[in-house]
Write a protein that holds these residues in place. Sequence first.
Motif, PDB file in Angstrom:
ATOM      1  N   GLY A  49       0.804  -1.219   0.000  1.00 43.78           N
ATOM      2  CA  GLY A  49       0.000   0.000   0.000  1.00 43.78           C
ATOM      3  C   GLY A  49       0.832   1.261   0.000  1.00 43.78           C
ATOM      4  N   VAL A  50       0.170   2.401  -0.156  1.00 45.01           N
ATOM      5  CA  VAL A  50       0.835   3.700  -0.144  1.00 45.01           C
ATOM      6  C   VAL A  50       1.181   4.059   1.291  1.00 45.01           C
ATOM      7  CG1 VAL A  50       0.592   6.138  -0.698  1.00 45.01           C
ATOM      8  CG2 VAL A  50      -0.400   4.413  -2.189  1.00 45.01           C
ATOM      9  N   GLN A  51       2.396   4.571   1.516  1.00 44.89           N
ATOM     10  CA  GLN A  51       2.819   4.954   2.851  1.00 44.89           C
ATOM     11  C   GLN A  51       2.046   6.185   3.329  1.00 44.89           C
ATOM     12  OE1 GLN A  51       5.231   3.073   4.485  1.00 44.89           O
ATOM     13  NE2 GLN A  51       4.786   1.796   2.733  1.00 44.89           N
ATOM     14  N   GLU A  52       1.880   6.282   4.657  1.00 45.08           N
ATOM     15  CA  GLU A  52       1.269   7.475   5.233  1.00 45.08           C
ATOM     16  C   GLU A  52       2.216   8.655   5.027  1.00 45.08           C
ATOM     17  OE1 GLU A  52      -1.704   7.814   6.598  1.00 45.08           O
ATOM     18  OE2 GLU A  52      -2.186   5.729   6.162  1.00 45.08           O
ATOM     19  N   ARG A  53       1.653   9.816   4.709  1.00 47.44           N
ATOM     20  CA  ARG A  53       2.474  11.003   4.467  1.00 47.44           C
ATOM     21  C   ARG A  53       1.922  12.161   5.282  1.00 47.44           C
ATOM     22  NH1 ARG A  53       0.324   9.356   0.017  1.00 47.44           N
ATOM     23  NH2 ARG A  53      -0.745  11.320  -0.378  1.00 47.44           N
ATOM     24  N   ASP A  54       2.838  13.043   5.718  1.00 48.15           N
ATOM     25  CA  ASP A  54       2.371  14.205   6.474  1.00 48.15           C
ATOM     26  C   ASP A  54       2.053  15.375   5.553  1.00 48.15           C
ATOM     27  OD1 ASP A  54       4.794  15.309   5.713  1.00 48.15           O
ATOM     28  OD2 ASP A  54       5.711  15.121   7.684  1.00 48.15           O
ATOM     29  N   GLN A  95       5.739   0.152   7.315  1.00 45.72           N
ATOM     30  CA  GLN A  95       5.105   1.023   8.310  1.00 45.72           C
ATOM     31  C   GLN A  95       3.659   0.637   8.573  1.00 45.72           C
ATOM     32  OE1 GLN A  95       6.548   3.971   9.862  1.00 45.72           O
ATOM     33  NE2 GLN A  95       4.713   3.841  11.128  1.00 45.72           N
ATOM     34  N   ASN A  96       2.957   0.308   7.520  1.00 41.54           N
ATOM     35  CA  ASN A  96       1.515   0.068   7.623  1.00 41.54           C
ATOM     36  C   ASN A  96       1.224  -1.363   8.058  1.00 41.54           C
ATOM     37  OD1 ASN A  96      -1.188  -0.838   6.173  1.00 41.54           O
ATOM     38  ND2 ASN A  96      -1.309   1.359   6.572  1.00 41.54           N
ATOM     39  N   THR A  97       0.472  -1.506   9.135  1.00 38.97           N
ATOM     40  CA  THR A  97       0.191  -2.825   9.689  1.00 38.97           C
ATOM     41  C   THR A  97      -0.601  -3.698   8.722  1.00 38.97           C
ATOM     42  OG1 THR A  97       0.141  -1.871  11.915  1.00 38.97           O
ATOM     43  CG2 THR A  97      -0.836  -4.052  11.643  1.00 38.97           C
ATOM     44  N   ALA A  98      -1.626  -3.132   8.100  1.00 40.94           N
ATOM     45  CA  ALA A  98      -2.450  -3.908   7.167  1.00 40.94           C
ATOM     46  C   ALA A  98      -1.633  -4.355   5.959  1.00 40.94           C
ATOM     47  CB  ALA A  98      -3.650  -3.078   6.720  1.00 40.94           C
ATOM     48  N   GLN A 115       9.023 -22.317   5.523  1.00 38.16           N
ATOM     49  CA  GLN A 115       9.974 -22.792   4.517  1.00 38.16           C
ATOM     50  C   GLN A 115      11.094 -21.787   4.262  1.00 38.16           C
ATOM     51  OE1 GLN A 115       8.148 -24.229   0.923  1.00 38.16           O
ATOM     52  NE2 GLN A 115       6.471 -25.243   1.985  1.00 38.16           N
ATOM     53  N   ARG A 116      10.859 -20.549   4.585  1.00 45.60           N
ATOM     54  CA  ARG A 116      11.873 -19.519   4.417  1.00 45.60           C
ATOM     55  C   ARG A 116      12.115 -18.811   5.755  1.00 45.60           C
ATOM     56  NH1 ARG A 116      12.595 -17.929  -1.033  1.00 45.60           N
ATOM     57  NH2 ARG A 116      11.926 -19.639  -2.356  1.00 45.60           N
ATOM     58  N   GLN A 117      13.338 -18.339   5.952  1.00 50.38           N
ATOM     59  CA  GLN A 117      13.636 -17.544   7.136  1.00 50.38           C
ATOM     60  C   GLN A 117      13.276 -16.096   6.822  1.00 50.38           C
ATOM     61  OE1 GLN A 117      17.584 -18.013   8.758  1.00 50.38           O
ATOM     62  NE2 GLN A 117      17.412 -16.185  10.032  1.00 50.38           N
ATOM     63  N   ILE A 118      12.114 -15.678   7.284  1.00 46.85           N
ATOM     64  CA  ILE A 118      11.592 -14.357   6.961  1.00 46.85           C
ATOM     65  C   ILE A 118      11.227 -13.620   8.244  1.00 46.85           C
ATOM     66  CG2 ILE A 118       9.830 -13.041   5.733  1.00 46.85           C
ATOM     67  CD1 ILE A 118       9.443 -15.428   3.890  1.00 46.85           C
ATOM     68  N   ALA A 119      11.689 -12.377   8.354  1.00 44.85           N
ATOM     69  CA  ALA A 119      11.306 -11.504   9.466  1.00 44.85           C
ATOM     70  C   ALA A 119      10.433 -10.394   8.918  1.00 44.85           C
ATOM     71  CB  ALA A 119      12.543 -10.935  10.144  1.00 44.85           C
ATOM     72  N   TYR A 120       9.272 -10.192   9.533  1.00 49.47           N
ATOM     73  CA  TYR A 120       8.368  -9.107   9.163  1.00 49.47           C
ATOM     74  C   TYR A 120       8.429  -8.058  10.270  1.00 49.47           C
ATOM     75  CZ  TYR A 120       6.407 -12.586   5.948  1.00 49.47           C
ATOM     76  OH  TYR A 120       6.234 -13.538   4.974  1.00 49.47           O
ATOM     77  N   LEU A 121       8.918  -6.882   9.948  1.00 46.86           N
ATOM     78  CA  LEU A 121       9.094  -5.826  10.937  1.00 46.86           C
ATOM     79  C   LEU A 121       8.169  -4.665  10.615  1.00 46.86           C
ATOM     80  CD1 LEU A 121      13.014  -5.795  11.102  1.00 46.86           C
ATOM     81  CD2 LEU A 121      11.406  -7.180  12.435  1.00 46.86           C
ATOM     82  N   GLN A 122       7.247  -4.378  11.525  1.00 47.19           N
ATOM     83  CA  GLN A 122       6.304  -3.291  11.318  1.00 47.19           C
ATOM     84  C   GLN A 122       6.802  -2.048  12.049  1.00 47.19           C
ATOM     85  OE1 GLN A 122       3.813  -1.757  13.631  1.00 47.19           O
ATOM     86  NE2 GLN A 122       3.376  -0.378  11.927  1.00 47.19           N
ATOM     87  N   GLY A 123       6.839  -0.927  11.350  1.00 46.70           N
ATOM     88  CA  GLY A 123       7.268   0.311  11.977  1.00 46.70           C
ATOM     89  C   GLY A 123       8.122   1.157  11.053  1.00 46.70           C
ATOM     90  N   ASP A 124       8.803   2.124  11.640  1.00 46.79           N
ATOM     91  CA  ASP A 124       9.602   3.083  10.881  1.00 46.79           C
ATOM     92  C   ASP A 124      10.851   2.416  10.304  1.00 46.79           C
ATOM     93  OD1 ASP A 124      10.369   5.942  10.163  1.00 46.79           O
ATOM     94  OD2 ASP A 124      12.080   5.317  11.375  1.00 46.79           O
ATOM     95  N   ALA A 125      11.063   2.582   9.012  1.00 48.13           N
ATOM     96  CA  ALA A 125      12.190   1.934   8.334  1.00 48.13           C
ATOM     97  C   ALA A 125      13.531   2.427   8.870  1.00 48.13           C
ATOM     98  CB  ALA A 125      12.107   2.177   6.832  1.00 48.13           C
TER      99      ALA A 125
END
Length: 294
Positions: A49-54, A95-98, A115-125
């Motif tokens: 999705g599109v990132q939140e922008r100020d 950044q976006n949880t959904a 099957q894969r070593q994958i980390a999903y990190l939610q938050g500021d890059a």
Amino acid sequence: MADSDKMNFGGPWSGQKLDALRRYLTSYTTALSNKSFKLAYIDAFAGAGVQERDGSEDAWFSEEFAAEEERYRSGSPLIALETDPAFDAFIFIEQNTASIQALREQIQQRWGSGQRQIAYLQGDANQHLADLTRKNWTRHRAVAFLDPFALQVSWATLERIAQTQAIDTWLLFPAMAVNRMLPKSGEIPSAWADRLSVLFGESGWRDVFYHSEGTDLFGDEPLRKVDRIFDRLSDYVTARLGTISAGTTDKPLVLRNRGGAPLFLLCFACGNPKGAGIATRIASHIIDKTGHGK
């Protein structure tokens, strides 16, 4: 606007970007396949999705552009997962949880769980990347794909990545967004100026993009924006990356819309000094072939 028009907005630029990434990832894992390093792929803006922008740094933003952004955003994680030889680990930041949940579900449907070593990190890059760079990289190497839509990546983040001497970086630099923040008059709102200084890691960018026309009748020194601004921007960003990385390409890949206007600069910076020569040659070759439609 019709859906078909939205899907075609921006021309081939997003495809060119992803094609360059695909080619480099394959070359990278092939070149290091006989080494003892654990290889990781890091996607700093992985969601669909599109990132939140100020709204401050991307007043130029349009709904048409947003439609294109939403269409292509999820392409890079899937390309990384399809790379052969394969990476050992994948880190997807969003950044976006959904959006990151949707990405997780899409990957699980295609490759299954575990099957894969994958980390999903939610938050500021920037924060997550800072945390990753503090780890011990002695036995690890990585490719980081920094694909922000506007000015979300700070120069401090790029410095931290370079200091690991283990991470090659592809950076999508928002050339049009920056150009819109550089008015011809040189009268830049303070919020924009501060944001540009964070982006470039210095305040000297004013001297790069403006020059004085002398003193007027009132004793002021009005500024004039330089000509060929995108060429100047390309050279400046490349030179800045060269001050912190082991190596960079001479020129970035210029990504244009259907009308030929530059939108982004896809820049490359090598992490490890020992591999800088071959890495930059490969990246330069990819940029040249992709830019000429080959």
